[in-house]
Design an enzyme around this catalytic site. Structure first.
Site, mmCIF file in Angstrom:
data_model
loop_
_atom_site.group_PDB
_atom_site.id
_atom_site.type_symbol
_atom_site.label_atom_id
_atom_site.label_comp_id
_atom_site.label_asym_id
_atom_site.label_seq_id
_atom_site.Cartn_x
_atom_site.Cartn_y
_atom_site.Cartn_z
ATOM 1 N N GLU A 75 10.879 6.090 -3.597
ATOM 2 C CA GLU A 75 9.953 5.537 -2.605
ATOM 3 C C GLU A 75 10.573 5.477 -1.205
ATOM 4 O OE1 GLU A 75 7.198 5.513 -3.727
ATOM 5 O OE2 GLU A 75 6.887 4.404 -5.582
ATOM 6 N N HIS A 94 9.666 -3.566 -1.791
ATOM 7 C CA HIS A 94 8.471 -3.110 -2.516
ATOM 8 C C HIS A 94 8.558 -3.632 -3.939
ATOM 9 C CE1 HIS A 94 5.446 -0.745 -4.433
ATOM 10 N NE2 HIS A 94 6.252 0.208 -4.885
ATOM 11 N N HIS A 96 6.273 -4.405 -7.804
ATOM 12 C CA HIS A 96 5.093 -4.197 -8.636
ATOM 13 C C HIS A 96 4.668 -5.579 -9.130
ATOM 14 C CE1 HIS A 96 6.100 0.288 -9.675
ATOM 15 N NE2 HIS A 96 6.141 0.040 -8.389
ATOM 16 N N TYR A 121 0.646 -20.069 5.352
ATOM 17 C CA TYR A 121 1.950 -19.430 5.262
ATOM 18 C C TYR A 121 1.887 -17.910 5.185
ATOM 19 C CZ TYR A 121 2.869 -24.280 4.577
ATOM 20 O OH TYR A 121 2.894 -25.639 4.760
ATOM 21 N N HIS A 161 -0.842 -0.490 -7.341
ATOM 22 C CA HIS A 161 0.582 -0.156 -7.343
ATOM 23 C C HIS A 161 1.442 -1.367 -6.980
ATOM 24 C CE1 HIS A 161 3.790 3.023 -5.965
ATOM 25 N NE2 HIS A 161 4.347 1.952 -6.504
#
Length: 216
Positions: A75, A94, A96, A121, A161
């Site tokens: 990625e 990143h 999942h 927040y 994703h």
């Protein structure tokens, strides 16, 4: 301890914390951070957040050349796109994460403002989160989609994703992505309930008070 050694340890500590709390599982997720010389430390491909080895992180120099460590996450296009378009980006994460992925599947999810205004927040730490379409994992088009935002968003949600967040440093990026997941979890909990959300006036007040990025 050198600054780079400390950063390597911090990346692995924060990644393990997120893994241990179920924010990403198996060998999913990736993380990167700027080094003091303008290079990058990146989690290697196929590794688990729960078992990252500080000595084996992928090390890039300031020109983007891999100079040490294991091969990086597939990625990398996502990470590179944030660093190229946001001068303030010192780290990218990143995950999942289950609830944010679930929220991305909702037919009425707002593409331009993915998270509903439930708490202050997420607004303060993330600004508006852009929901991007589905891409095959590792597809360079994900990076192109981030570049098309011209640096105006610190966070995006990849449909079906997972979320991707850039922050000024690795702690800020991790804190922000956890806020994204928490807000998505709240949104699912409140779905079908006439919940009291923040008003537009309250959101505008937060944006002004905390100098939040809120561009189109």
């Amino acid at each position: 301890m050198s600054s780079e050694t400390a950063l390597r340890e911090l990346i692995c500590t924060l990644a393990a914390s997120m893994f241990n709390r179920g924010l990403t599982g198996g060998s999913t997720g990736n993380i990167s951070a700027r080094t003091s010389d303008g290079g990058l430390l990146v989690s290697p491909t196929g590794t688990s957040f729960g078992r990252l080895d500080p000595a084996r992180l992928s090390r890039f120099d300031a020109s983007g050349r891999l100079i040490d460590g294991d091969p990086p996450t597939k990625e990398m296009p996502l990470h590179s796109a944030f660093y190229e378009t946001r001068s303030t980006a010192g780290a990218v994460v990143h995950l999942h994460a289950c609830h944010s992925v679930a929220w991305s599947m909702m037919p009425d999810a707002d593409e331009d403002n993915f998270l509903p205004p439930l708490t202050p927040y997420a607004i303060m730490k993330l600004g508006r989160v852009k929901l991007l379409p589905f891409f095959m994992p590792g597809d360079p088009a994900m990076g192109d989609a981030v570049r098309s935002l011209a640096g105006k968003r610190s966070a995006v949600m990849l449909a079906n994703h997972g979320p991707v967040v850039a922050g000024k440093d690795v702690e800020a990026a991790c804190n922000a992505i956890e806020e994204l997941e928490d807000t998505a979890r709240l949104a699912i909990m409140m779905r079908g309930i006439d919940a009291r959300m923040l008003t537009q006036e309250q959101v505008s007040g937060l944006v002004s008070r905390f100098d939040v990025e809120w561009d189109d």
